[in-house]
Design an enzyme around this catalytic site. Sequence first.
Site, PDB file in Angstrom:
ATOM      1  N   PHE A 236       0.819  -1.221   0.000  1.00 33.28           N
ATOM      2  CA  PHE A 236       0.000   0.000   0.000  1.00 33.28           C
ATOM      3  C   PHE A 236       0.851   1.269   0.000  1.00 33.28           C
ATOM      4  CE2 PHE A 236      -2.407  -3.232   2.523  1.00 33.28           C
ATOM      5  CZ  PHE A 236      -3.294  -3.574   1.526  1.00 33.28           C
ATOM      6  N   THR A 466      -0.830  -7.969  -6.150  1.00 32.03           N
ATOM      7  CA  THR A 466      -1.753  -7.349  -7.101  1.00 32.03           C
ATOM      8  C   THR A 466      -1.945  -8.173  -8.362  1.00 32.03           C
ATOM      9  OG1 THR A 466       0.134  -6.089  -7.928  1.00 32.03           O
ATOM     10  CG2 THR A 466      -1.276  -5.010  -6.309  1.00 32.03           C
ATOM     11  N   GLY A 507       2.688   0.461 -12.421  1.00 32.62           N
ATOM     12  CA  GLY A 507       3.352  -0.773 -12.809  1.00 32.62           C
ATOM     13  C   GLY A 507       3.086  -1.206 -14.234  1.00 32.62           C
ATOM     14  N   ARG A 583      -7.848   0.435 -20.693  1.00 30.78           N
ATOM     15  CA  ARG A 583      -8.004  -0.986 -21.032  1.00 30.78           C
ATOM     16  C   ARG A 583      -7.712  -1.847 -19.810  1.00 30.78           C
ATOM     17  NH1 ARG A 583      -4.926  -3.933 -26.116  1.00 30.78           N
ATOM     18  NH2 ARG A 583      -6.404  -5.654 -26.377  1.00 30.78           N
ATOM     19  N   ASN A 586      -6.645  -7.718 -17.103  1.00 36.75           N
ATOM     20  CA  ASN A 586      -7.161  -8.940 -16.507  1.00 36.75           C
ATOM     21  C   ASN A 586      -8.353  -8.577 -15.625  1.00 36.75           C
ATOM     22  OD1 ASN A 586      -7.515 -11.041 -14.421  1.00 36.75           O
ATOM     23  ND2 ASN A 586      -5.686 -11.971 -15.302  1.00 36.75           N
ATOM     24  N   GLN A 593      -8.601  -5.510  -7.298  1.00 31.54           N
ATOM     25  CA  GLN A 593      -7.936  -4.283  -6.861  1.00 31.54           C
ATOM     26  C   GLN A 593      -8.940  -3.170  -6.559  1.00 31.54           C
ATOM     27  OE1 GLN A 593      -4.355  -3.407  -6.398  1.00 31.54           O
ATOM     28  NE2 GLN A 593      -4.791  -5.539  -5.925  1.00 31.54           N
ATOM     29  N   LYS A 656      -4.563   2.414 -17.647  1.00 36.01           N
ATOM     30  CA  LYS A 656      -4.430   3.601 -16.798  1.00 36.01           C
ATOM     31  C   LYS A 656      -4.043   3.271 -15.357  1.00 36.01           C
ATOM     32  CE  LYS A 656      -7.453   6.915 -19.146  1.00 36.01           C
ATOM     33  NZ  LYS A 656      -8.600   7.840 -18.989  1.00 36.01           N
ATOM     34  N   VAL A 658      -5.236   0.514 -11.904  1.00 35.51           N
ATOM     35  CA  VAL A 658      -6.442   0.287 -11.103  1.00 35.51           C
ATOM     36  C   VAL A 658      -6.141   0.120  -9.615  1.00 35.51           C
ATOM     37  CG1 VAL A 658      -7.699  -0.767 -13.007  1.00 35.51           C
ATOM     38  CG2 VAL A 658      -6.345  -2.211 -11.488  1.00 35.51           C
ATOM     39  N   GLU A 660      -5.173   2.070  -7.180  1.00 36.98           N
ATOM     40  CA  GLU A 660      -5.419   3.077  -6.152  1.00 36.98           C
ATOM     41  C   GLU A 660      -6.729   3.848  -6.283  1.00 36.98           C
ATOM     42  OE1 GLU A 660      -1.234   4.800  -4.864  1.00 36.98           O
ATOM     43  OE2 GLU A 660      -1.164   4.052  -6.920  1.00 36.98           O
TER      44      GLU A 660
END
Length: 694
Positions: A236, A466, A507, A583, A586, A593, A656, A658, A660
């Site tokens: 985190f 993650t 990431g 996009r 997964n 997340q 983009k 996911v 946070e």
Amino acid sequence: MTELPRPRVLGRSPRRVDGPAKVTGTAPYAGDQPVPDPAYLHLVQSDVARGVVTSVDTAAALELDGVLEVLTPDNAPRLASTDDAELAALQSHEVSFRGQVVAAVVARTPEIARHAASLVRVEIDRLPHDTHLSADRDDLYAPEQVNGGFDTDTSQGDLERGLAAASFTLDQTYSTAWYNNNPMEPHTTTAVWSDGELLLYESTQGVHTTRESAATTLGLAPERVRVVSPHVGGGFGSKGTPHVHTILTAMAAQAVPGTPVKLAVTRQQMFSLVGYRTPTIQRVRLGCDDDGRLTAVALDAVGQTSRIKEFAEQTAVPSRIMYAAPHRRTTHRLAELDVPVPAWMRAPGECPGMFGPEVAVDELAIACGVDPVEFRIRNEPDVEPESGKPFSTRNLVACLREGAEAFGWADRDPRPGVREESGWLVGTGVAASLYPVNRSPGSRATIRCTAPGRYRVEIGAADLGTGTWTSLAQIAADALGVDFPDVELRIGDTALPKATVAGGSSGMTSWGSTVVAAAEAFRAKFGDRAGVGDEAGASMPEDDSSDEYAMHAFGAQFAEVRVHVDTGEVRVPRLLGVFAVGRVVNPRLARSQLIGGMTMGLSMALHEQSVLDERFGHVVNHDFAEYHIATNRDVPNVEARWIDEHDPHTNPMGTKGVGEIGIVGTAAAIVNAAHHATGIRVRDLPLTLDHFLR
């Protein structure tokens, strides 16, 4: 030659690569790594907030059978660099915050080390300390910049004129609490020295950043430090930058030559040694016309930092992006206190910084008689308000509309406090979310053909739980034009090509772009004739559309809240988040997340609060018995969904991030729903029952 159709890999949810190892208990974490005959370290902490160590009596500890060494400021190895004061372990007799490490015991077992640590007697001359945060201190200062490199203050138009011309105005102060990161795996280090080289098994969000920091602090060439971290049990943000425990473990292993040393920071110690989210005080001023269109937006944010190392939360930055208004101002001020060093926590800046403004928007919408969803839509900007850049994509309105329809918003009676069911007042609320598309240059990946049609991809990335092991392999398979099982991914080791830290939801944007570049280099070099052993690599492309476009993810959070008429108990039976996150590589991992972030936001709204005893300068509820975190019973129904969004400007995958955005806006939506349920407006988190007792 006609190119064969490429297998569809992105957008699917294959079984997690690391799943079998984790459920069978064979995934090696930092404390699990097998090393020969290790010793164990336990830390001794200061019980005063400020002072000078005058003596450390280690005699009783050293008499215990199994104790190998006790490190103190008088005998600890000298560090090559103390520029990062947080990492300057045992280099000085000065005490700068309660919980600072003042000694450390190395022993043959964790139990002996802990017992011996309790026998170490540390004498400290106390000095006056100051741990009180308030917005009216006369020593608040403006940092040179805030986290992320953003400007400290911004101003456009004439704020006072915009407020004076408004038909409706708001001027309120909101606050968020002190929050501590509590990942499932505590911060853990295993240090092994051999021939002047250091091997660190570390629970970290970035093996290469940890290596660089450790090498600098210890005075080693980077190539003489290896950091290994294949699996991380959550972070985190708290594992995004190295902390003092890493350096102390290396020092301890240096002090007992030939013996590996392990340290697992205790849950209680984590409340003072591994960073936390600063509490914030936010003065929000808004003005709008009769139609609910904003004329002025201002946020003045106050936070705290440590005296030994500055960290400036970018609390006001989201207000520079969210809504259109010709007159605007944002400021950041810090109080320098005798407290531990703040640091990253999931969505730093955006998470606390959206709380005050999104509650304020709700208040102003109600004041001018406009539905809160419609109010946000009416104030949608054509371009990013302060930079003037066009958005690469901005689908907040679509998220609001889809969420409102799915949540049943149209059936909502706008009057607060009118719906009661079996002794519970029921209300619904909404808030918006955003998070920037962060891109960190500096990663490199290599791809090697290991068998006909099979490939190994190497990059020193991290998986905090993650799903990087899976999603990055999917990106590689897609870029190579092969099936997912044909890719073997290697990550989490500085022996692999350099990768940036896992932070800021960067990431997939950073590592994924790098892997795509490496795949393109491989295909360009070998085409469809690659043989075993053929290899190619590439660094992350330098082309960056952020100079031309404002790139952000957006979302809309909806909450149902029930407040008990007699007890003030607050429950959240229903949460819905609709997001525009580019996009989705997964869907299973993305949903996990987003739901995790929303759950953490619910925990922030209802439970979490580190309570500081200013007399002594420490967090008193520093364990899971009293630092309350949402559990399964607190979260009956959380739903996360996303809209289809194609953004060609963010990166080759169109992602983009996911990790946070789910936490951003959740607390504000819950607070707004609590007002709708009760008619009571809460501006300070958490939503404890005393707010609602009449």
